[in-house]
Motif scaffolding. Structure first.
Motif, short mmCIF file in Angstrom:
data_model
loop_
_atom_site.label_atom_id
_atom_site.label_comp_id
_atom_site.label_asym_id
_atom_site.label_seq_id
_atom_site.Cartn_x
_atom_site.Cartn_y
_atom_site.Cartn_z
N ARG A 132 0.88 -1.25 -0.08
CA ARG A 132 0.14 0.04 0.10
C ARG A 132 0.87 1.10 0.01
NH1 ARG A 132 -0.06 1.79 5.39
NH2 ARG A 132 0.36 -0.18 6.93
N ASP A 194 -8.45 -2.46 -3.49
CA ASP A 194 -8.03 -2.23 -1.75
C ASP A 194 -6.74 -2.22 -1.51
OD1 ASP A 194 -10.70 -2.45 -1.37
OD2 ASP A 194 -11.00 -4.27 -0.08
N LEU A 195 -5.81 -2.44 -2.18
CA LEU A 195 -4.29 -2.14 -1.92
C LEU A 195 -4.16 -0.86 -2.02
CD1 LEU A 195 -1.64 -3.46 -0.94
CD2 LEU A 195 -0.92 -3.39 -3.40
N SER A 198 -5.52 1.15 0.72
CA SER A 198 -4.91 0.98 1.99
C SER A 198 -5.61 0.00 2.86
CB SER A 198 -4.40 2.19 2.55
OG SER A 198 -3.56 2.83 2.07
N ASP A 201 -2.60 -4.62 3.27
CA ASP A 201 -1.05 -4.19 3.28
C ASP A 201 -0.14 -4.38 1.92
OD1 ASP A 201 -1.09 -2.90 5.91
OD2 ASP A 201 -1.26 -5.15 6.70
N VAL A 219 0.86 2.41 -5.97
CA VAL A 219 1.37 1.34 -4.97
C VAL A 219 2.76 1.34 -4.67
CG1 VAL A 219 -0.57 -0.14 -5.45
CG2 VAL A 219 1.25 -0.41 -6.76
#
Length: 327
Positions: A132, A194-195, A198, A201, A219
């Motif tokens: 993230r 979703d990464l 955040s 992880d 990212v």
């Protein structure tokens, strides 16, 4: 004895008819379109590679090469369909590290992933170890240290149990003696989203999927899981350079025919695939997708068979020791 000779000659002649007929069929192959079964949805990395190859195979075969997308259960639905297709060369399948290696250790299959007739090893693309954007670790060694200190709350996104991202994470844990939780998603796309937000992880993702996000800074990229750097992202160190030698993970792709497809037809199809790989335009498009094409002497049926066997020998014990099961 003399009276029987015409009968004997007739019988021997009849016995050779099937062989002669088969030879004629092999020489005329193909006489109609060939279908490539793709075990994933249209627009995904495997589908894109298949369509590029199909476009150029048509010129060699003289007939259209049609794509049939069959999704479900990490490619096993398509695998069963391909395994039951007539072994006449008119239905073949594309697959990768997951479908033709990992699935054999994860699922109770009605077919053997090792029994398809190999046509060609077409490409290999490594994964990236990514995190993230706010993750405090600045390099791979720092990431390993952070995971050891935060194992009770650290999370890694996957495209589901037994997928490449999951198995890669398990391999990473074994090599680094770290412990973190896996969060399954319906695909790599939602996990990557979703990464970036955040909510998780880290992630082990195909370079072809996450390079745009790395380039845009949404990212962090810590390493590429290959012994050499990516030509399209030379700034990302290899796992060897980053301090974790041996974390080699590649989404290699191959093309297979059903078990029992005659050798003459396998040779025709293999030649068509390898001719497509030799096209400069194909090499350029594959490179843009983060995929490297093997040299010609590493593409043929024997090379794909030996590569698949080596991958099965490496990954099946890892999968089974981790007791990875499908949902």
């Amino acid at each position: 004895m003399i009276a029987r000779r015409p009968f004997l000659q007739l019988a021997l002649g009849a016995a050779t008819l099937p062989l002669a007929a088969f030879g004629a069929r092999a020489e005329s192959f193909p006489s109609r379109p060939v279908t490539i079964i793709v075990p994933f949805a249209a627009g995904g990395p495997t589908d894109v590679l298949a369509r590029i190859i199909a476009e150029y195979m048509r010129g060699t075969l003289g007939h259209p090469v049609v794509i049939e997308n069959i999704t479900g259960a990490s490619g096993t639905v398509a695998g069963l369909r391909a395994s039951r297709a007539a072994p006449d060369g008119y239905t073949i399948t594309i697959g990768h590290w997951g479908t033709h290696c990992l699935n054999g250790a994860i699922y109770q299959l009605q077919y053997d992933v090792r029994e398809f007739e190999p046509l060609a090893l077409i490409a290999s693309g490594p994964q990236l170890v990514i995190g993230r954007p706010e993750l405090p670790a600045k390099d791979l060694k720092g990431l390993i240290g952070w995971l050891k200190a935060n194992g009770d709350k650290a999370t890694a996104g996957t495209a589901g149990p037994g997928t490449g991202a999951h198995v890669a994470g398990v391999f990473f844990q074994q090599l680094t003696q770290t412990n973190f939780s896996f969060v399954p998603y319906r695909g790599a796309g939602p996990a990557l989203n979703d990464l970036m937000a955040s909510h998780i992880d880290i992630m082990f993702d195909q370079a072809s999927n996450s390079l745009p996000q790395v380039k845009s800074g949404t990212v962090k990229a810590y390493a590429v899981t290959a012994p050499s750097r990516l030509a399209t992202a030379p700034e990302i160190p290899t796992v060897d350079e980053a301090g974790l030698p041996g974390l080699y993970i590649a989404y290699w792709h191959g093309i297979w025919a059903p078990k029992g497809t005659p050798g003459e037809i396998v040779a025709v199809l293999s030649k068509a695939v390898m001719a497509a790989l030799d096209e400069p335009a194909v090499g350029k498009r594959f490179a843009e997708l983060g995929q490297g094409i093997p040299p010609p002497d590493k593409q043929g049926p024997a090379s794909l068979r030996s590569h698949q066997a080596a991958e099965v020998e490496k990954w099946w014990p890892i999968v089974k020791s981790a007791n990875i099961k499908p949902e």
